[in-house]
Design an enzyme around this catalytic site. Structure first.
Site, PDB file in Angstrom:
ATOM      1  N   ASP A 153       0.822  -1.217   0.000  1.00 42.15           N
ATOM      2  CA  ASP A 153       0.000   0.000   0.000  1.00 42.15           C
ATOM      3  C   ASP A 153       0.851   1.261   0.000  1.00 42.15           C
ATOM      4  OD1 ASP A 153      -1.750  -2.225   1.258  1.00 42.15           O
ATOM      5  OD2 ASP A 153      -3.100  -0.676   0.502  1.00 42.15           O
ATOM      6  N   LYS A 173      -0.875  -5.232   3.994  1.00 43.21           N
ATOM      7  CA  LYS A 173      -1.942  -5.834   4.802  1.00 43.21           C
ATOM      8  C   LYS A 173      -1.411  -6.432   6.099  1.00 43.21           C
ATOM      9  CE  LYS A 173      -5.451  -5.784   4.232  1.00 43.21           C
ATOM     10  NZ  LYS A 173      -6.261  -4.724   4.893  1.00 43.21           N
TER      11      LYS A 173
HETATM   12  O1  MRU Z   1      -7.514  -3.359   2.858  1.00 49.35           O
HETATM   13  P1  MRU Z   1      -7.201  -3.690   1.415  1.00 49.35           P
HETATM   14  O2  MRU Z   1      -7.886  -4.904   0.907  1.00 49.35           O
HETATM   15  O3  MRU Z   1      -7.368  -2.489   0.515  1.00 49.35           O
HETATM   16  O4  MRU Z   1      -5.654  -4.011   1.455  1.00 49.35           O
HETATM   17  C1  MRU Z   1      -5.008  -4.357   0.249  1.00 49.35           C
HETATM   18  C2  MRU Z   1      -3.600  -4.760   0.437  1.00 49.35           C
HETATM   19  O5  MRU Z   1      -3.056  -4.711   1.520  1.00 49.35           O
HETATM   20  C3  MRU Z   1      -2.860  -5.150  -0.800  1.00 49.35           C
HETATM   21  O6  MRU Z   1      -1.904  -6.108  -0.495  1.00 49.35           O
HETATM   22  C4  MRU Z   1      -2.168  -3.908  -1.372  1.00 49.35           C
HETATM   23  O7  MRU Z   1      -3.064  -2.867  -1.546  1.00 49.35           O
HETATM   24  C5  MRU Z   1      -1.509  -4.197  -2.656  1.00 49.35           C
HETATM   25  S1  MRU Z   1      -2.701  -4.385  -3.947  1.00 49.35           S
HETATM   26  C6  MRU Z   1      -1.915  -4.586  -5.417  1.00 49.35           C
END
Ligand code: MRU
Length: 348
Positions: A238, A249
């Site tokens: 992120d 995550k």
């Molecule tokens: O809470 P989320 O589902 O938006 O979290 C997503 C993640 O942590 C992904 O691993 C990250 O955004 C990379 S997506 C290519």
């Protein structure tokens, strides 16, 4: 409805509207939600109709097109200052994925250079962000797969696939390319409590694609690695800080610690728009705290003991020293540090 996950689109611009694949109800239902205005787009990001850092950024860009349409209709002369409120509304929807802020900033620059009715110019800019993301993912897929020796099983966490991006995926883009090259034989996917992105989304994408996938509870990862079950952990991000720390995550950090202990390699795959050179290290990033109910309940039903509290950080920080490779469309950074990250970001 499109069923092939390489081609499935989480974010679609059609009939002058934004359509978002409702990821809250996958894989039980494949339903698109129409967003006709900025408020609906911000709500969809906050409520995780759309999720995944690049997909959130692309969605925000299209949301700004809708906002500009409404503001210009209200005031052809005053839409530019007025739209700033909408940009702030979008920015407040989720705090951690930097792609959201990157896309808003990019669109803000386009707005500054636009005269007259802005809709077609802004729509072209949003479509370009979307197309560039897919192209970056395909390139990263090749770069990441080149690091892997056959035959290799991998472990992934959350969903960093077509659903989390403009298409093809980051971590799952490497899986797709590695599987096509005959290098990746099998995918283990953490179910990823509490939102179950692994169980619901990654498993769905892999099954659509014919890539063999096995789900596991997060707690099974150490046992899997100890048995020599995987050669690489491959995840998305992120936000990547200037020193190579990786925000992803919740649970990713634990996997990186386990991987280093067991001699398993750890790869992070993310577009350059996920790299935030404005934050020195991962600990400077705001970690989203979500509702305790997401932990206390399952499918809308309370499962935890009454009276128990819950802590629900959505992301954690993996220190750069635990990362073997960061793959962006600008190249591969092995054993990342601040110097190598700066050099990679200069490489356009
Ligand atoms: O809470 P989320 O589902 O938006 O979290 C997503 C993640 O942590 C992904 O691993 C990250 O955004 C990379 S997506 C290519």
């Amino acid at each position: 409805m499109q069923r092939n996950s390489t081609a499935v689109s989480a974010v679609v611009w059609a009939d002058n509207e934004l359509q978002l694949l409702d990821q809250r109800v996958l894989p039980q239902a494949v339903t698109y939600l129409s967003c006709g205005d900025l408020g609906a787009v911000a709500d969809a990001i906050r409520d995780m109709v759309v999720r995944g850092a690049p997909a959130i950024g692309i969605t925000a860009a299209y949301g700004i097109v809708l906002a500009a349409r409404a503001r210009f209709a209200q005031s052809p002369d005053g839409w530019k200052p007025a739209i700033e409120v909408d940009l702030q509304t979008l920015a407040a929807s989720r705090p951690t994925a930097v792609n959201l802020f990157w896309a808003i900033e990019h669109m803000r620059e386009v707005i500054a250079d636009t005269d007259g009715n802005p809709e077609s110019t802004l729509l072209a800019a949003a479509k370009r962000i979307h197309a560039d993301d897919i192209a970056a993912n395909r390139h990263m897929g090749e770069l990441g797969a080149a690091l892997i020796e056959a035959p290799c099983a991998i472990l992934t966490h959350c969903n960093a696939g077509a659903l989390a991006t403009g298409g093809y995926g980051t971590a799952l883009g490497v899986v797709r390319a590695g599987f096509a090259a005959g290098k990746i034989t099998h995918v283990y996917a953490d179910e990823t409590r509490p939102w179950m992105q692994g169980a619901r989304l990654t498993a769905w994408e892999m099954v659509q694609e014919g890539i063999s996938v096995t789900l596991q509870a997060e707690g099974a990862a150490a046992h899997l690695m100890k048995q020599g079950g995987v050669g690489w952990v491959i995840v998305g991000s992120d936000r990547i800080a200037a020193n190579g720390d990786v925000v992803n995550k919740i649970g990713t950090y634990g996997l990186a610690v386990l991987a280093r202990y067991h001699g398993v390699k750890f790869m992070v795959v993310a577009p350059a728009s996920t790299v935030d050179m404005g934050v020195a290290c991962g600990d400077d990033v705001t970690i989203e705290q979500r509702s305790p109910d997401e932990v206390l309940c399952l499918a809308g039903r309370r499962i935890a003991a009454q009276g128990a509290a819950a802590w629900n950080p959505a992301f954690d920080v993996t220190p750069a020293r635990l990362v073997d490779a960061i793959v962006t469309e600008r190249g591969v950074v092995q054993a990342p540090d601040a110097e190598k990250m700066a050099a990679m970001m200069k490489n356009i």
